[in-house]
Enzyme design. Structure first.
Site, PDB file in Angstrom:
ATOM      1  N   HIS A   1       0.486   4.919 -23.478  1.00 35.59           N
ATOM      2  CA  HIS A   1       1.429   4.889 -22.374  1.00 35.59           C
ATOM      3  C   HIS A   1       1.953   3.462 -22.199  1.00 35.59           C
ATOM      4  O   HIS A   1       1.424   2.516 -22.791  1.00 35.59           O
ATOM      5  CB  HIS A   1       0.775   5.390 -21.075  1.00 35.59           C
TER       6      HIS A   1
HETATM    7  P1  TYD Z   1      -5.963   6.416 -17.977  1.00 34.59           P
HETATM    8  O1  TYD Z   1      -4.913   5.497 -17.472  1.00 34.59           O
HETATM    9  O2  TYD Z   1      -5.573   7.773 -18.470  1.00 34.59           O
HETATM   10  O3  TYD Z   1      -6.760   5.705 -19.102  1.00 34.59           O
HETATM   11  P2  TYD Z   1      -6.160   5.103 -20.464  1.00 34.59           P
HETATM   12  O4  TYD Z   1      -6.344   3.630 -20.334  1.00 34.59           O
HETATM   13  O5  TYD Z   1      -6.897   5.709 -21.555  1.00 34.59           O
HETATM   14  O6  TYD Z   1      -4.714   5.509 -20.501  1.00 34.59           O
HETATM   15  O7  TYD Z   1      -7.035   6.582 -16.817  1.00 34.59           O
HETATM   16  C1  TYD Z   1      -8.061   7.532 -16.868  1.00 34.59           C
HETATM   17  C2  TYD Z   1      -8.273   8.108 -15.484  1.00 34.59           C
HETATM   18  O8  TYD Z   1      -8.637   7.112 -14.532  1.00 34.59           O
HETATM   19  C3  TYD Z   1      -7.019   8.769 -14.952  1.00 34.59           C
HETATM   20  O9  TYD Z   1      -7.436   9.965 -14.274  1.00 34.59           O
HETATM   21  C4  TYD Z   1      -6.482   7.786 -13.938  1.00 34.59           C
HETATM   22  C5  TYD Z   1      -7.716   7.064 -13.461  1.00 34.59           C
HETATM   23  N1  TYD Z   1      -7.486   5.653 -13.084  1.00 34.59           N
HETATM   24  C6  TYD Z   1      -7.569   5.252 -11.778  1.00 34.59           C
HETATM   25  O10 TYD Z   1      -7.813   6.049 -10.866  1.00 34.59           O
HETATM   26  N2  TYD Z   1      -7.403   3.932 -11.473  1.00 34.59           N
HETATM   27  C7  TYD Z   1      -7.127   3.019 -12.428  1.00 34.59           C
HETATM   28  O11 TYD Z   1      -6.974   1.824 -12.111  1.00 34.59           O
HETATM   29  C8  TYD Z   1      -7.019   3.447 -13.794  1.00 34.59           C
HETATM   30  C9  TYD Z   1      -6.707   2.475 -14.890  1.00 34.59           C
HETATM   31  C10 TYD Z   1      -7.213   4.762 -14.079  1.00 34.59           C
END
Ligand code: TYD
Length: 133
Positions: free
Chosen positions: A50
């Site tokens: 992303h």
């Molecule tokens: P996600 O952004 O999908 O992880 P990646 O870095 O692999 O893209 O985040 C995983 C999950 O955690 C998603 O449900 C969103 C949540 N999340 C939060 O609640 N707060 C945060 O600061 C972050 C980074 C993720």
């Protein structure tokens, strides 16, 4: 200019071991509003995929290693993070992928904004359109 921008974090080592201090608007080039860490990543799992409209981050692999791919819509570059003394700067509108997490990898991320689900661009084609604007 390389897409990969790293900052060297000074290790304040002495005979007792090492210490790295991170300060907003000093070693980290923004006000730190949020900190999170990714750990216990399952073998073979890749993360990220992303970009963000408005979010700067610095990633530090505190323990272990992982491979980052950054893409600004024009070029794609990668770096292996395996040092607690190196921060990877990720600017706005940069597509990121994280691969090859070692079992012991702890990836610390400092962010310039609070968590905002609406700020994510999870579709690569939409990302490319956003970059052109
Ligand atoms: P996600 O952004 O999908 O992880 P990646 O870095 O692999 O893209 O985040 C995983 C999950 O955690 C998603 O449900 C969103 C949540 N999340 C939060 O609640 N707060 C945060 O600061 C972050 C980074 C993720």
């Amino acid at each position: 200019v390389s897409l990969i921008k790293t900052i060297s974090l000074k290790s304040l080592g002495d005979e007792r071991g090492s210490l790295v201090a991170l300060e907003g608007n000093k070693s980290v080039p923004f006000d730190i509003k949020r900190v999170y860490y990714i750990f216990a990543t399952k073998e073979g799992v890749s993360r990220g995929f992303h970009a963000h409209q408005n979010l700067k981050q610095v990633a530090v692999c505190v323990t272990g290693s992982c491979r980052f791919v950054l893409d600004n819509g024009k070029s794609r570059e990668e770096i292996i993070l395996d040092s607690a003394a190196t921060g990877l700067v990720i600017e706005d509108l940069t597509w990121r992928e994280m691969h090859d997490f070692s079992q012991d990898c702890v990836l610390l991320v400092l962010a310039s904004e609070h968590y905002d689900k609406a700020d994510y661009i999870r579709d690569y084609q939409k990302f490319l359109k956003a970059v052109v604007k």
